[in-house]
Write an enzyme that holds these catalytic residues in place. Structure first.
Site, PDB file in Angstrom:
ATOM      1  N   LYS A  27       0.833  -1.202   0.000  1.00 30.23           N
ATOM      2  CA  LYS A  27       0.000   0.000   0.000  1.00 30.23           C
ATOM      3  C   LYS A  27       0.870   1.256   0.000  1.00 30.23           C
ATOM      4  O   LYS A  27       0.652   2.187  -0.780  1.00 30.23           O
ATOM      5  CB  LYS A  27      -0.927   0.001   1.216  1.00 30.23           C
ATOM      6  CG  LYS A  27      -2.009   1.066   1.159  1.00 30.23           C
ATOM      7  CD  LYS A  27      -3.076   0.840   2.224  1.00 30.23           C
ATOM      8  CE  LYS A  27      -4.032  -0.224   1.795  1.00 30.23           C
ATOM      9  NZ  LYS A  27      -4.912  -0.722   2.839  1.00 30.23           N
ATOM     10  N   ARG A  97      -3.679   2.936   8.373  1.00 30.65           N
ATOM     11  CA  ARG A  97      -3.952   1.669   7.676  1.00 30.65           C
ATOM     12  C   ARG A  97      -2.721   0.773   7.637  1.00 30.65           C
ATOM     13  O   ARG A  97      -1.599   1.257   7.541  1.00 30.65           O
ATOM     14  CB  ARG A  97      -4.352   1.947   6.214  1.00 30.65           C
ATOM     15  CG  ARG A  97      -5.664   2.654   6.050  1.00 30.65           C
ATOM     16  CD  ARG A  97      -5.809   3.115   4.603  1.00 30.65           C
ATOM     17  NE  ARG A  97      -7.167   3.537   4.351  1.00 30.65           N
ATOM     18  CZ  ARG A  97      -7.908   3.101   3.339  1.00 30.65           C
ATOM     19  NH1 ARG A  97      -7.425   2.248   2.476  1.00 30.65           N
ATOM     20  NH2 ARG A  97      -9.136   3.526   3.179  1.00 30.65           N
ATOM     21  N   GLY A 106      -8.308  -7.342   3.840  1.00 31.39           N
ATOM     22  CA  GLY A 106      -9.163  -7.421   5.026  1.00 31.39           C
ATOM     23  C   GLY A 106      -8.563  -8.167   6.198  1.00 31.39           C
ATOM     24  O   GLY A 106      -9.206  -8.341   7.223  1.00 31.39           O
ATOM     25  N   MET A 108      -5.812  -7.343   7.998  1.00 29.45           N
ATOM     26  CA  MET A 108      -5.237  -6.517   9.065  1.00 29.45           C
ATOM     27  C   MET A 108      -6.065  -5.246   9.228  1.00 29.45           C
ATOM     28  O   MET A 108      -7.052  -5.054   8.542  1.00 29.45           O
ATOM     29  CB  MET A 108      -3.776  -6.239   8.773  1.00 29.45           C
ATOM     30  CG  MET A 108      -2.928  -7.499   8.952  1.00 29.45           C
ATOM     31  SD  MET A 108      -1.199  -7.217   8.677  1.00 29.45           S
ATOM     32  CE  MET A 108      -1.179  -6.577   7.029  1.00 29.45           C
ATOM     33  N   ARG A 341      -2.897  -1.433  -6.190  1.00 26.31           N
ATOM     34  CA  ARG A 341      -2.093  -2.651  -6.037  1.00 26.31           C
ATOM     35  C   ARG A 341      -2.454  -3.596  -7.169  1.00 26.31           C
ATOM     36  O   ARG A 341      -3.516  -3.455  -7.781  1.00 26.31           O
ATOM     37  CB  ARG A 341      -2.333  -3.303  -4.672  1.00 26.31           C
ATOM     38  CG  ARG A 341      -3.757  -3.767  -4.449  1.00 26.31           C
ATOM     39  CD  ARG A 341      -3.972  -4.303  -3.040  1.00 26.31           C
ATOM     40  NE  ARG A 341      -5.379  -4.623  -2.810  1.00 26.31           N
ATOM     41  CZ  ARG A 341      -5.905  -4.835  -1.609  1.00 26.31           C
ATOM     42  NH1 ARG A 341      -5.158  -4.743  -0.531  1.00 26.31           N
ATOM     43  NH2 ARG A 341      -7.178  -5.136  -1.473  1.00 26.31           N
ATOM     44  N   HIS A 457     -15.595  -8.478   0.883  1.00 29.05           N
ATOM     45  CA  HIS A 457     -14.603  -9.391   1.453  1.00 29.05           C
ATOM     46  C   HIS A 457     -14.767 -10.804   0.900  1.00 29.05           C
ATOM     47  O   HIS A 457     -13.821 -11.447   0.467  1.00 29.05           O
ATOM     48  CB  HIS A 457     -14.729  -9.387   2.982  1.00 29.05           C
ATOM     49  CG  HIS A 457     -13.851 -10.394   3.653  1.00 29.05           C
ATOM     50  ND1 HIS A 457     -14.290 -11.666   3.964  1.00 29.05           N
ATOM     51  CD2 HIS A 457     -12.566 -10.324   4.032  1.00 29.05           C
ATOM     52  CE1 HIS A 457     -13.289 -12.330   4.522  1.00 29.05           C
ATOM     53  NE2 HIS A 457     -12.233 -11.541   4.581  1.00 29.05           N
ATOM     54  N   SER A 765      13.748 -43.214 -11.551  1.00 28.67           N
ATOM     55  CA  SER A 765      12.583 -42.397 -11.201  1.00 28.67           C
ATOM     56  C   SER A 765      12.579 -42.269  -9.684  1.00 28.67           C
ATOM     57  O   SER A 765      12.544 -43.279  -8.975  1.00 28.67           O
ATOM     58  CB  SER A 765      11.297 -43.071 -11.678  1.00 28.67           C
ATOM     59  OG  SER A 765      10.193 -42.264 -11.321  1.00 28.67           O
ATOM     60  N   CYS A 832       8.401 -39.345  -9.518  1.00 26.88           N
ATOM     61  CA  CYS A 832       7.013 -39.809  -9.666  1.00 26.88           C
ATOM     62  C   CYS A 832       6.250 -39.786  -8.350  1.00 26.88           C
ATOM     63  O   CYS A 832       5.162 -40.341  -8.259  1.00 26.88           O
ATOM     64  CB  CYS A 832       6.965 -41.195 -10.292  1.00 26.88           C
ATOM     65  SG  CYS A 832       7.745 -42.453  -9.270  1.00 26.88           S
ATOM     66  N   TYR A 852      12.229 -35.166 -16.512  1.00 25.14           N
ATOM     67  CA  TYR A 852      10.783 -34.967 -16.425  1.00 25.14           C
ATOM     68  C   TYR A 852      10.310 -35.075 -14.981  1.00 25.14           C
ATOM     69  O   TYR A 852      11.008 -35.593 -14.105  1.00 25.14           O
ATOM     70  CB  TYR A 852      10.038 -36.004 -17.291  1.00 25.14           C
ATOM     71  CG  TYR A 852      10.146 -37.431 -16.786  1.00 25.14           C
ATOM     72  CD1 TYR A 852       9.266 -37.927 -15.819  1.00 25.14           C
ATOM     73  CD2 TYR A 852      11.146 -38.284 -17.254  1.00 25.14           C
ATOM     74  CE1 TYR A 852       9.376 -39.227 -15.331  1.00 25.14           C
ATOM     75  CE2 TYR A 852      11.263 -39.577 -16.775  1.00 25.14           C
ATOM     76  CZ  TYR A 852      10.378 -40.048 -15.810  1.00 25.14           C
ATOM     77  OH  TYR A 852      10.488 -41.329 -15.329  1.00 25.14           O
TER      78      TYR A 852
END
Length: 884
Positions: A27, A97, A106, A108, A341, A457, A765, A832, A852
């Site tokens: 902010k 703020r 919302g 804080m 923001r 909110h 693997s 995997c 992979y």
């Protein structure tokens, strides 16, 4: 010289800028950047996150020099505004703020109208000539100060407000007269004294200090901690505090307040999108107390402010080159910007915005790829309402967060958590949500609210979580105490099934069938860019042709793990499997295996066809044999009767197979060594399926994987059996199939002796589920009781079964790859375990040079995007950041 803890902004110039989020919070950095761009921002100053960190280190005491810097900067604001903080004639009022580095909507605290006292109230009335407005600001301030700073239940004040509205017949707060509000302020002050045990503070500087402390303390408030935990944000960052000159949206019909997005945060459509409340303060929009008007309504009521807002939003979006979330207030026709923001958005919107911005020349493809959070794609891969389903629609709200959800109605956040813990799917139904509901929102399948708009909110948090949400459904009459809601003649009680569609706003009675979404348009374009950027392959874990097809449609480049044991549990073959296990000798086992072979062959053919042209890694039997046996005497007796074997003999054999620690017992390649005929049958089934399909011109690429190897002699023995059997089948079928033989690395000893193992294995693997268990000494099945506690107490940064433990297990993976490739340079390496679909773990797999990753079908797009981002971060020289 004391360290600089306070940064000034005002008069078209700020000491900070938009790059200083770490220090000024999101902010504060946004306010500084807007000020420097010449955008109208109320003057003020930002107290840094470093001050917050020091405050906690010093047990709630300010670091040296902080308060002096606050006073000095307050003087600068006074000079610029020609007002004085605490002055009875020309009082300066401020907002206080929070503002952390990462947006936490919302979570804080904020205090508005600070500096009002009985004395300064008189000055405000004479300055504005608006008694109603002044008393409205004062009653709001008392409520906020009492609840946020002093920890009093806000509802105590809200009750008095409701009673006053009832008494005078007012529908909204804005309908109350100056006299009504004056009376309300008296009642509020009396209530404050009763609850706090001391009078409301009359010293503005005392108010300011207490409010700054409250914002700092809200960093460790329960809702902020929960939010950070859910979103993987560190507790060590702290919050900044923004102290800005108050501008008032509650001064009459030529004033108001709003929240807007530079593009639609739900769909990504390129249109200015937002909501506005005339004669209101910012808290009213976010809290959803009154249902707001679309921002376009300003065009008619306040055209000059609207035109300026249009120019500013375009300027800011072009400057930041991203979709922004803006907060603004209009005070008597003059526009002020209170926040900018990067806006939270749904996955659908994220893709559209990224693609459109590339087309518009605002960003390049690489930036677009980095803009989308891999986890967000999950939203696109989940069900929607079946178009063929018959629906009993009872109401329509705002489509606040897309996707469909089915669940039982619950009316409080704690209830949602309780029901979800029992495995029940729930929809959280609320009048409006508040930050305290965060845990219940996370536990629910979806959220339904009676009040609030698209920027309330509930809407913002649901979009961030990827949860379907229908907001502002005004037809709902909710009775939270008695746990039911009524809507258009229908009564829905706690536990009744309902369905919501966050894409249309529909509320539906009953349990509706959901279907998988179709991947088209933006998704396909974006994923094409993703595939161009990544170097790491992505396969899937699939045991059936159906799963294989789903994964292939999601872009899987083969199967990295096909578990053959899952096929053994099928009803038509479990009897033969049990017969094989309970046989006394090899002859009896081979007889039973002969029955299983054609069934296994059929399975493999289906999977090879679904994955034609792509590699398929098939793991030979892994779990201990007792897992396939009946667990009760009743089932054993039935089996004994079917097999014509005495029950007693069967029970003895069953008991003899049981183990104290089966995970480390007779399983994996140990089964293949003691009962080679089992692995021989499986290899025969694989190779016969491959040969028969190749004859029909189907391109098959089998990779045969031997599990749980810990010693080179194990892989040597088993690889020889596999190759001999494969060659024998190909000779008999007169077909040559290219196949590979490899192993799963899931034991620490295998990783440490990988150079020896690689002499006999063409691929590795990493089975990181078991490797995590055996390295960390954790049982995956039992550790769930205490692992959340470990993560909560910061003993482990993450659950090691969700995100790979890079320092421990990861180091073994690194050693295994290096040693393996020291013997076999072209060794193919993959992973995997479940980690193959976790973005942080995928980044690690890229960094250690795997070929992979393999994951469940629905995680394939997530892994593809994570792999592309890892490649781009490497290009930028930063592989330390694991997500966007």
């Amino acid at each position: 010289m004391a360290k600089k803890y306070v940064y000034f902004l005002g008069g078209g110039k700020a000491e900070g800028n938009g790059q200083m989020k770490d220090l000024l919070g999101g902010k504060g950095a946004g306010l500084a950047e807007m000020t420097n761009l010449g955008v109208p921002v109320p003057p003020g100053f930002t107290i840094t996150t470093e001050a917050c960190i020091e405050y906690f280190k010093n047990n709630g005491k300010y670091p040296a020099g902080l308060w002096d810097q606050v006073l000095k900067n307050m003087k600068k604001v006074e000079k610029l505004m020609n007002l004085k903080f605490g002055d009875p004639k020309r009082p300066l009022l401020v907002s206080v703020r929070s503002g952390a580095k990462f947006s936490m909507p919302g979570m804080m605290d904020t205090v508005l109208n600070l500096g009002l006292t009985d004395e300064t109230l008189k000055g405000l009335i004479s300055m504005t000539n608006n008694e109603r407005f002044a008393y409205d600001a004062y009653r709001r301030f008392i409520t906020m100060f009492a609840s946020i700073v002093m920890g009093v239940d806000r509802m105590e004040f809200e009750d008095l407000l409701e009673k006053m509205k009832e008494k005078v017949g007012a529908k909204y707060d804005s309908d109350l007269s100056a006299e009504d509000l004056k009376e309300l302020v008296k009642q509020y002050k009396k209530l404050y004294k009763k609850l706090v045990k001391k009078p409301f503070p009359n010293d503005p500087y005392e108010q300011l200090k207490l409010a700054i402390n409250a914002v700092f303390n809200s960093w460790f408030g329960e809702r902020a901690k929960t939010y950070r935990k859910l979103h993987g944000i560190s507790d060590d960052l702290g919050t900044a505090v923004n102290v800005c000159t108050m501008v008032f949206g509650n001064m009459g019909d030529n004033s108001g307040t709003g929240v807007a997005f530079t593009r639609d945060p739900s769909t990504g459509e390129n249109r200015f999108y937002g909501e506005y409340l005339p004669n209101a303060q910012g808290e009213d929009v976010v809290a959803g107390i009154r249902t707001p008007l679309p921002v376009d309504a300003l065009k008619d009521s306040l055209p000059e402010a609207y035109n300026e807002l249009m120019k500013i939003y375009k300027k800011l979006e072009n400057h930041y080159r991203d979709m922004l979330d803006l907060e603004f207030t209009i005070q008597e026709g003059k526009l002020y910007m209170l926040q900018t923001r990067v806006g939270k958005r749904t996955a659908k919107a994220a893709l559209k915005i990224a693609i459109d911005m590339v087309k518009e020349g605002l960003i390049d493809k690489e930036t677009a790829i980095m803009r989308v959070d891999p986890e967000q794609l999950d939203q696109l891969l989940h069900p929607m309402i079946d178009p063929k389903a018959k629906l009993k629609k009872v109401a329509k709200g705002l489509p606040a967060s897309p996707g469909a959800a089915v669940g039982r109605a619950v009316f409080t956040a704690p209830e949602a958590e309780k029901w979800a813990e029992k495995g029940e799917k729930v929809i959280l139904v609320r009048l409006e949500t508040s930050p305290e509901d965060i845990g219940g929102m996370h536990a629910a399948q979806g959220i339904l609210t009676a009040r609030g708009g698209m920027t309330s909110h509930a809407a913002v948090v649901a979009r961030g979580m990827g949860k379907p949400c229908v907001a502002g459904c005004g037809d709902l009459k909710i009775n939270e105490k008695k746990k039911f809601f009524e809507v258009n003649g229908e009564k829905v009680k706690e536990g009744d099934w309902i369905t919501i569609d966050g894409s249309t706003g529909d509320v539906i009675i009953g349990k509706v069938k959901l279907v998988a979404p179709q991947m088209t348009g933006d998704f396909e374009v974006f994923m094409k860019w993703v595939d161009e950027a990544r170097t790491l392959g992505v396969r899937t874990n699939a045991d059936t042709p159906k799963d294989a097809k789903v994964a292939r449609n999601f872009g899987a480049e083969g199967i990295g793990l096909c578990r053959t044991e899952h096929m053994f549990f099928e009803e038509d073959r479990i009897k033969a499997v049990r017969e094989m296990i309970l046989s006394d000798d090899e002859e009896g086992r081979r007889k039973a295996l002969k029955k299983i072979l054609p069934m296994q062959k059929k399975d493999f053919k289906g999977i090879f066809k679904a994955m034609e042209g792509l590699p398929v890694t098939i793991r030979l039997l892994d779990p201990p044999l007792h897992e396939f046996l009946p667990h009760t005497d009743k089932e054993l007796k039935e089996l004994a009767k079917e097999m014509g074997v005495p029950f007693k003999k069967l029970k003895e054999r069953n008991e003899s197979l049981k183990e104290f620690n089966p995970m480390l017992g007779h399983r994996g390649c140990r089964l293949g060594i003691t009962y080679p005929e089992i692995y021989e049958m499986q290899v025969r089934a694989i190779m016969e399926a491959a040969c028969e399909l190749k004859k029909k011109k189907v391109d098959v690429k089998p990779e045969i994987m031997i599990p749980l190897v810990g010693h080179v002699r194990e892989i040597e023995t088993m690889a020889e059996l596999v190759r001999n059997t494969a060659e024998e089948v190909m000779k008999k079928k007169k077909v040559k199939v290219d196949y590979m033989v490899g192993t799963m690395i899931e034991l620490p000893r295998a990783a440490i002796t990988a150079d020896q193992i690689a002499k006999h294995a063409e691929f590795f693997s990493f089975g990181t589920n078991d490797l995590t268990q055996t390295t960390m000494g954790l049982s995956r099945d039992d550790s769930g009781k205490f692992l959340p506690f470990y993560v909560d107490k910061k003993i482990f940064p993450d659950d090691p079964f969700v995100t790979l433990d890079i320092e421990g297990v990861g180091e073994l993976v690194r050693i295994g790859i290096q040693k393996g490739r020291s013997t076999r340079e072209n060794l193919k390496v993959g992973i995997c375990g479940e980690h193959g679909g976790d973005p942080k773990s995928v980044t690690f797999c890229h960094s250690v040079g795997m070929n992979y990753v393999s994951c469940s079908p629905y995680r394939v797009p997530i892994a593809r995007l994570a792999a592309a981002q890892a490649a781009l971060r490497e290009k930028m020289g930063d592989l330390s950041k694991s997500t966007v």
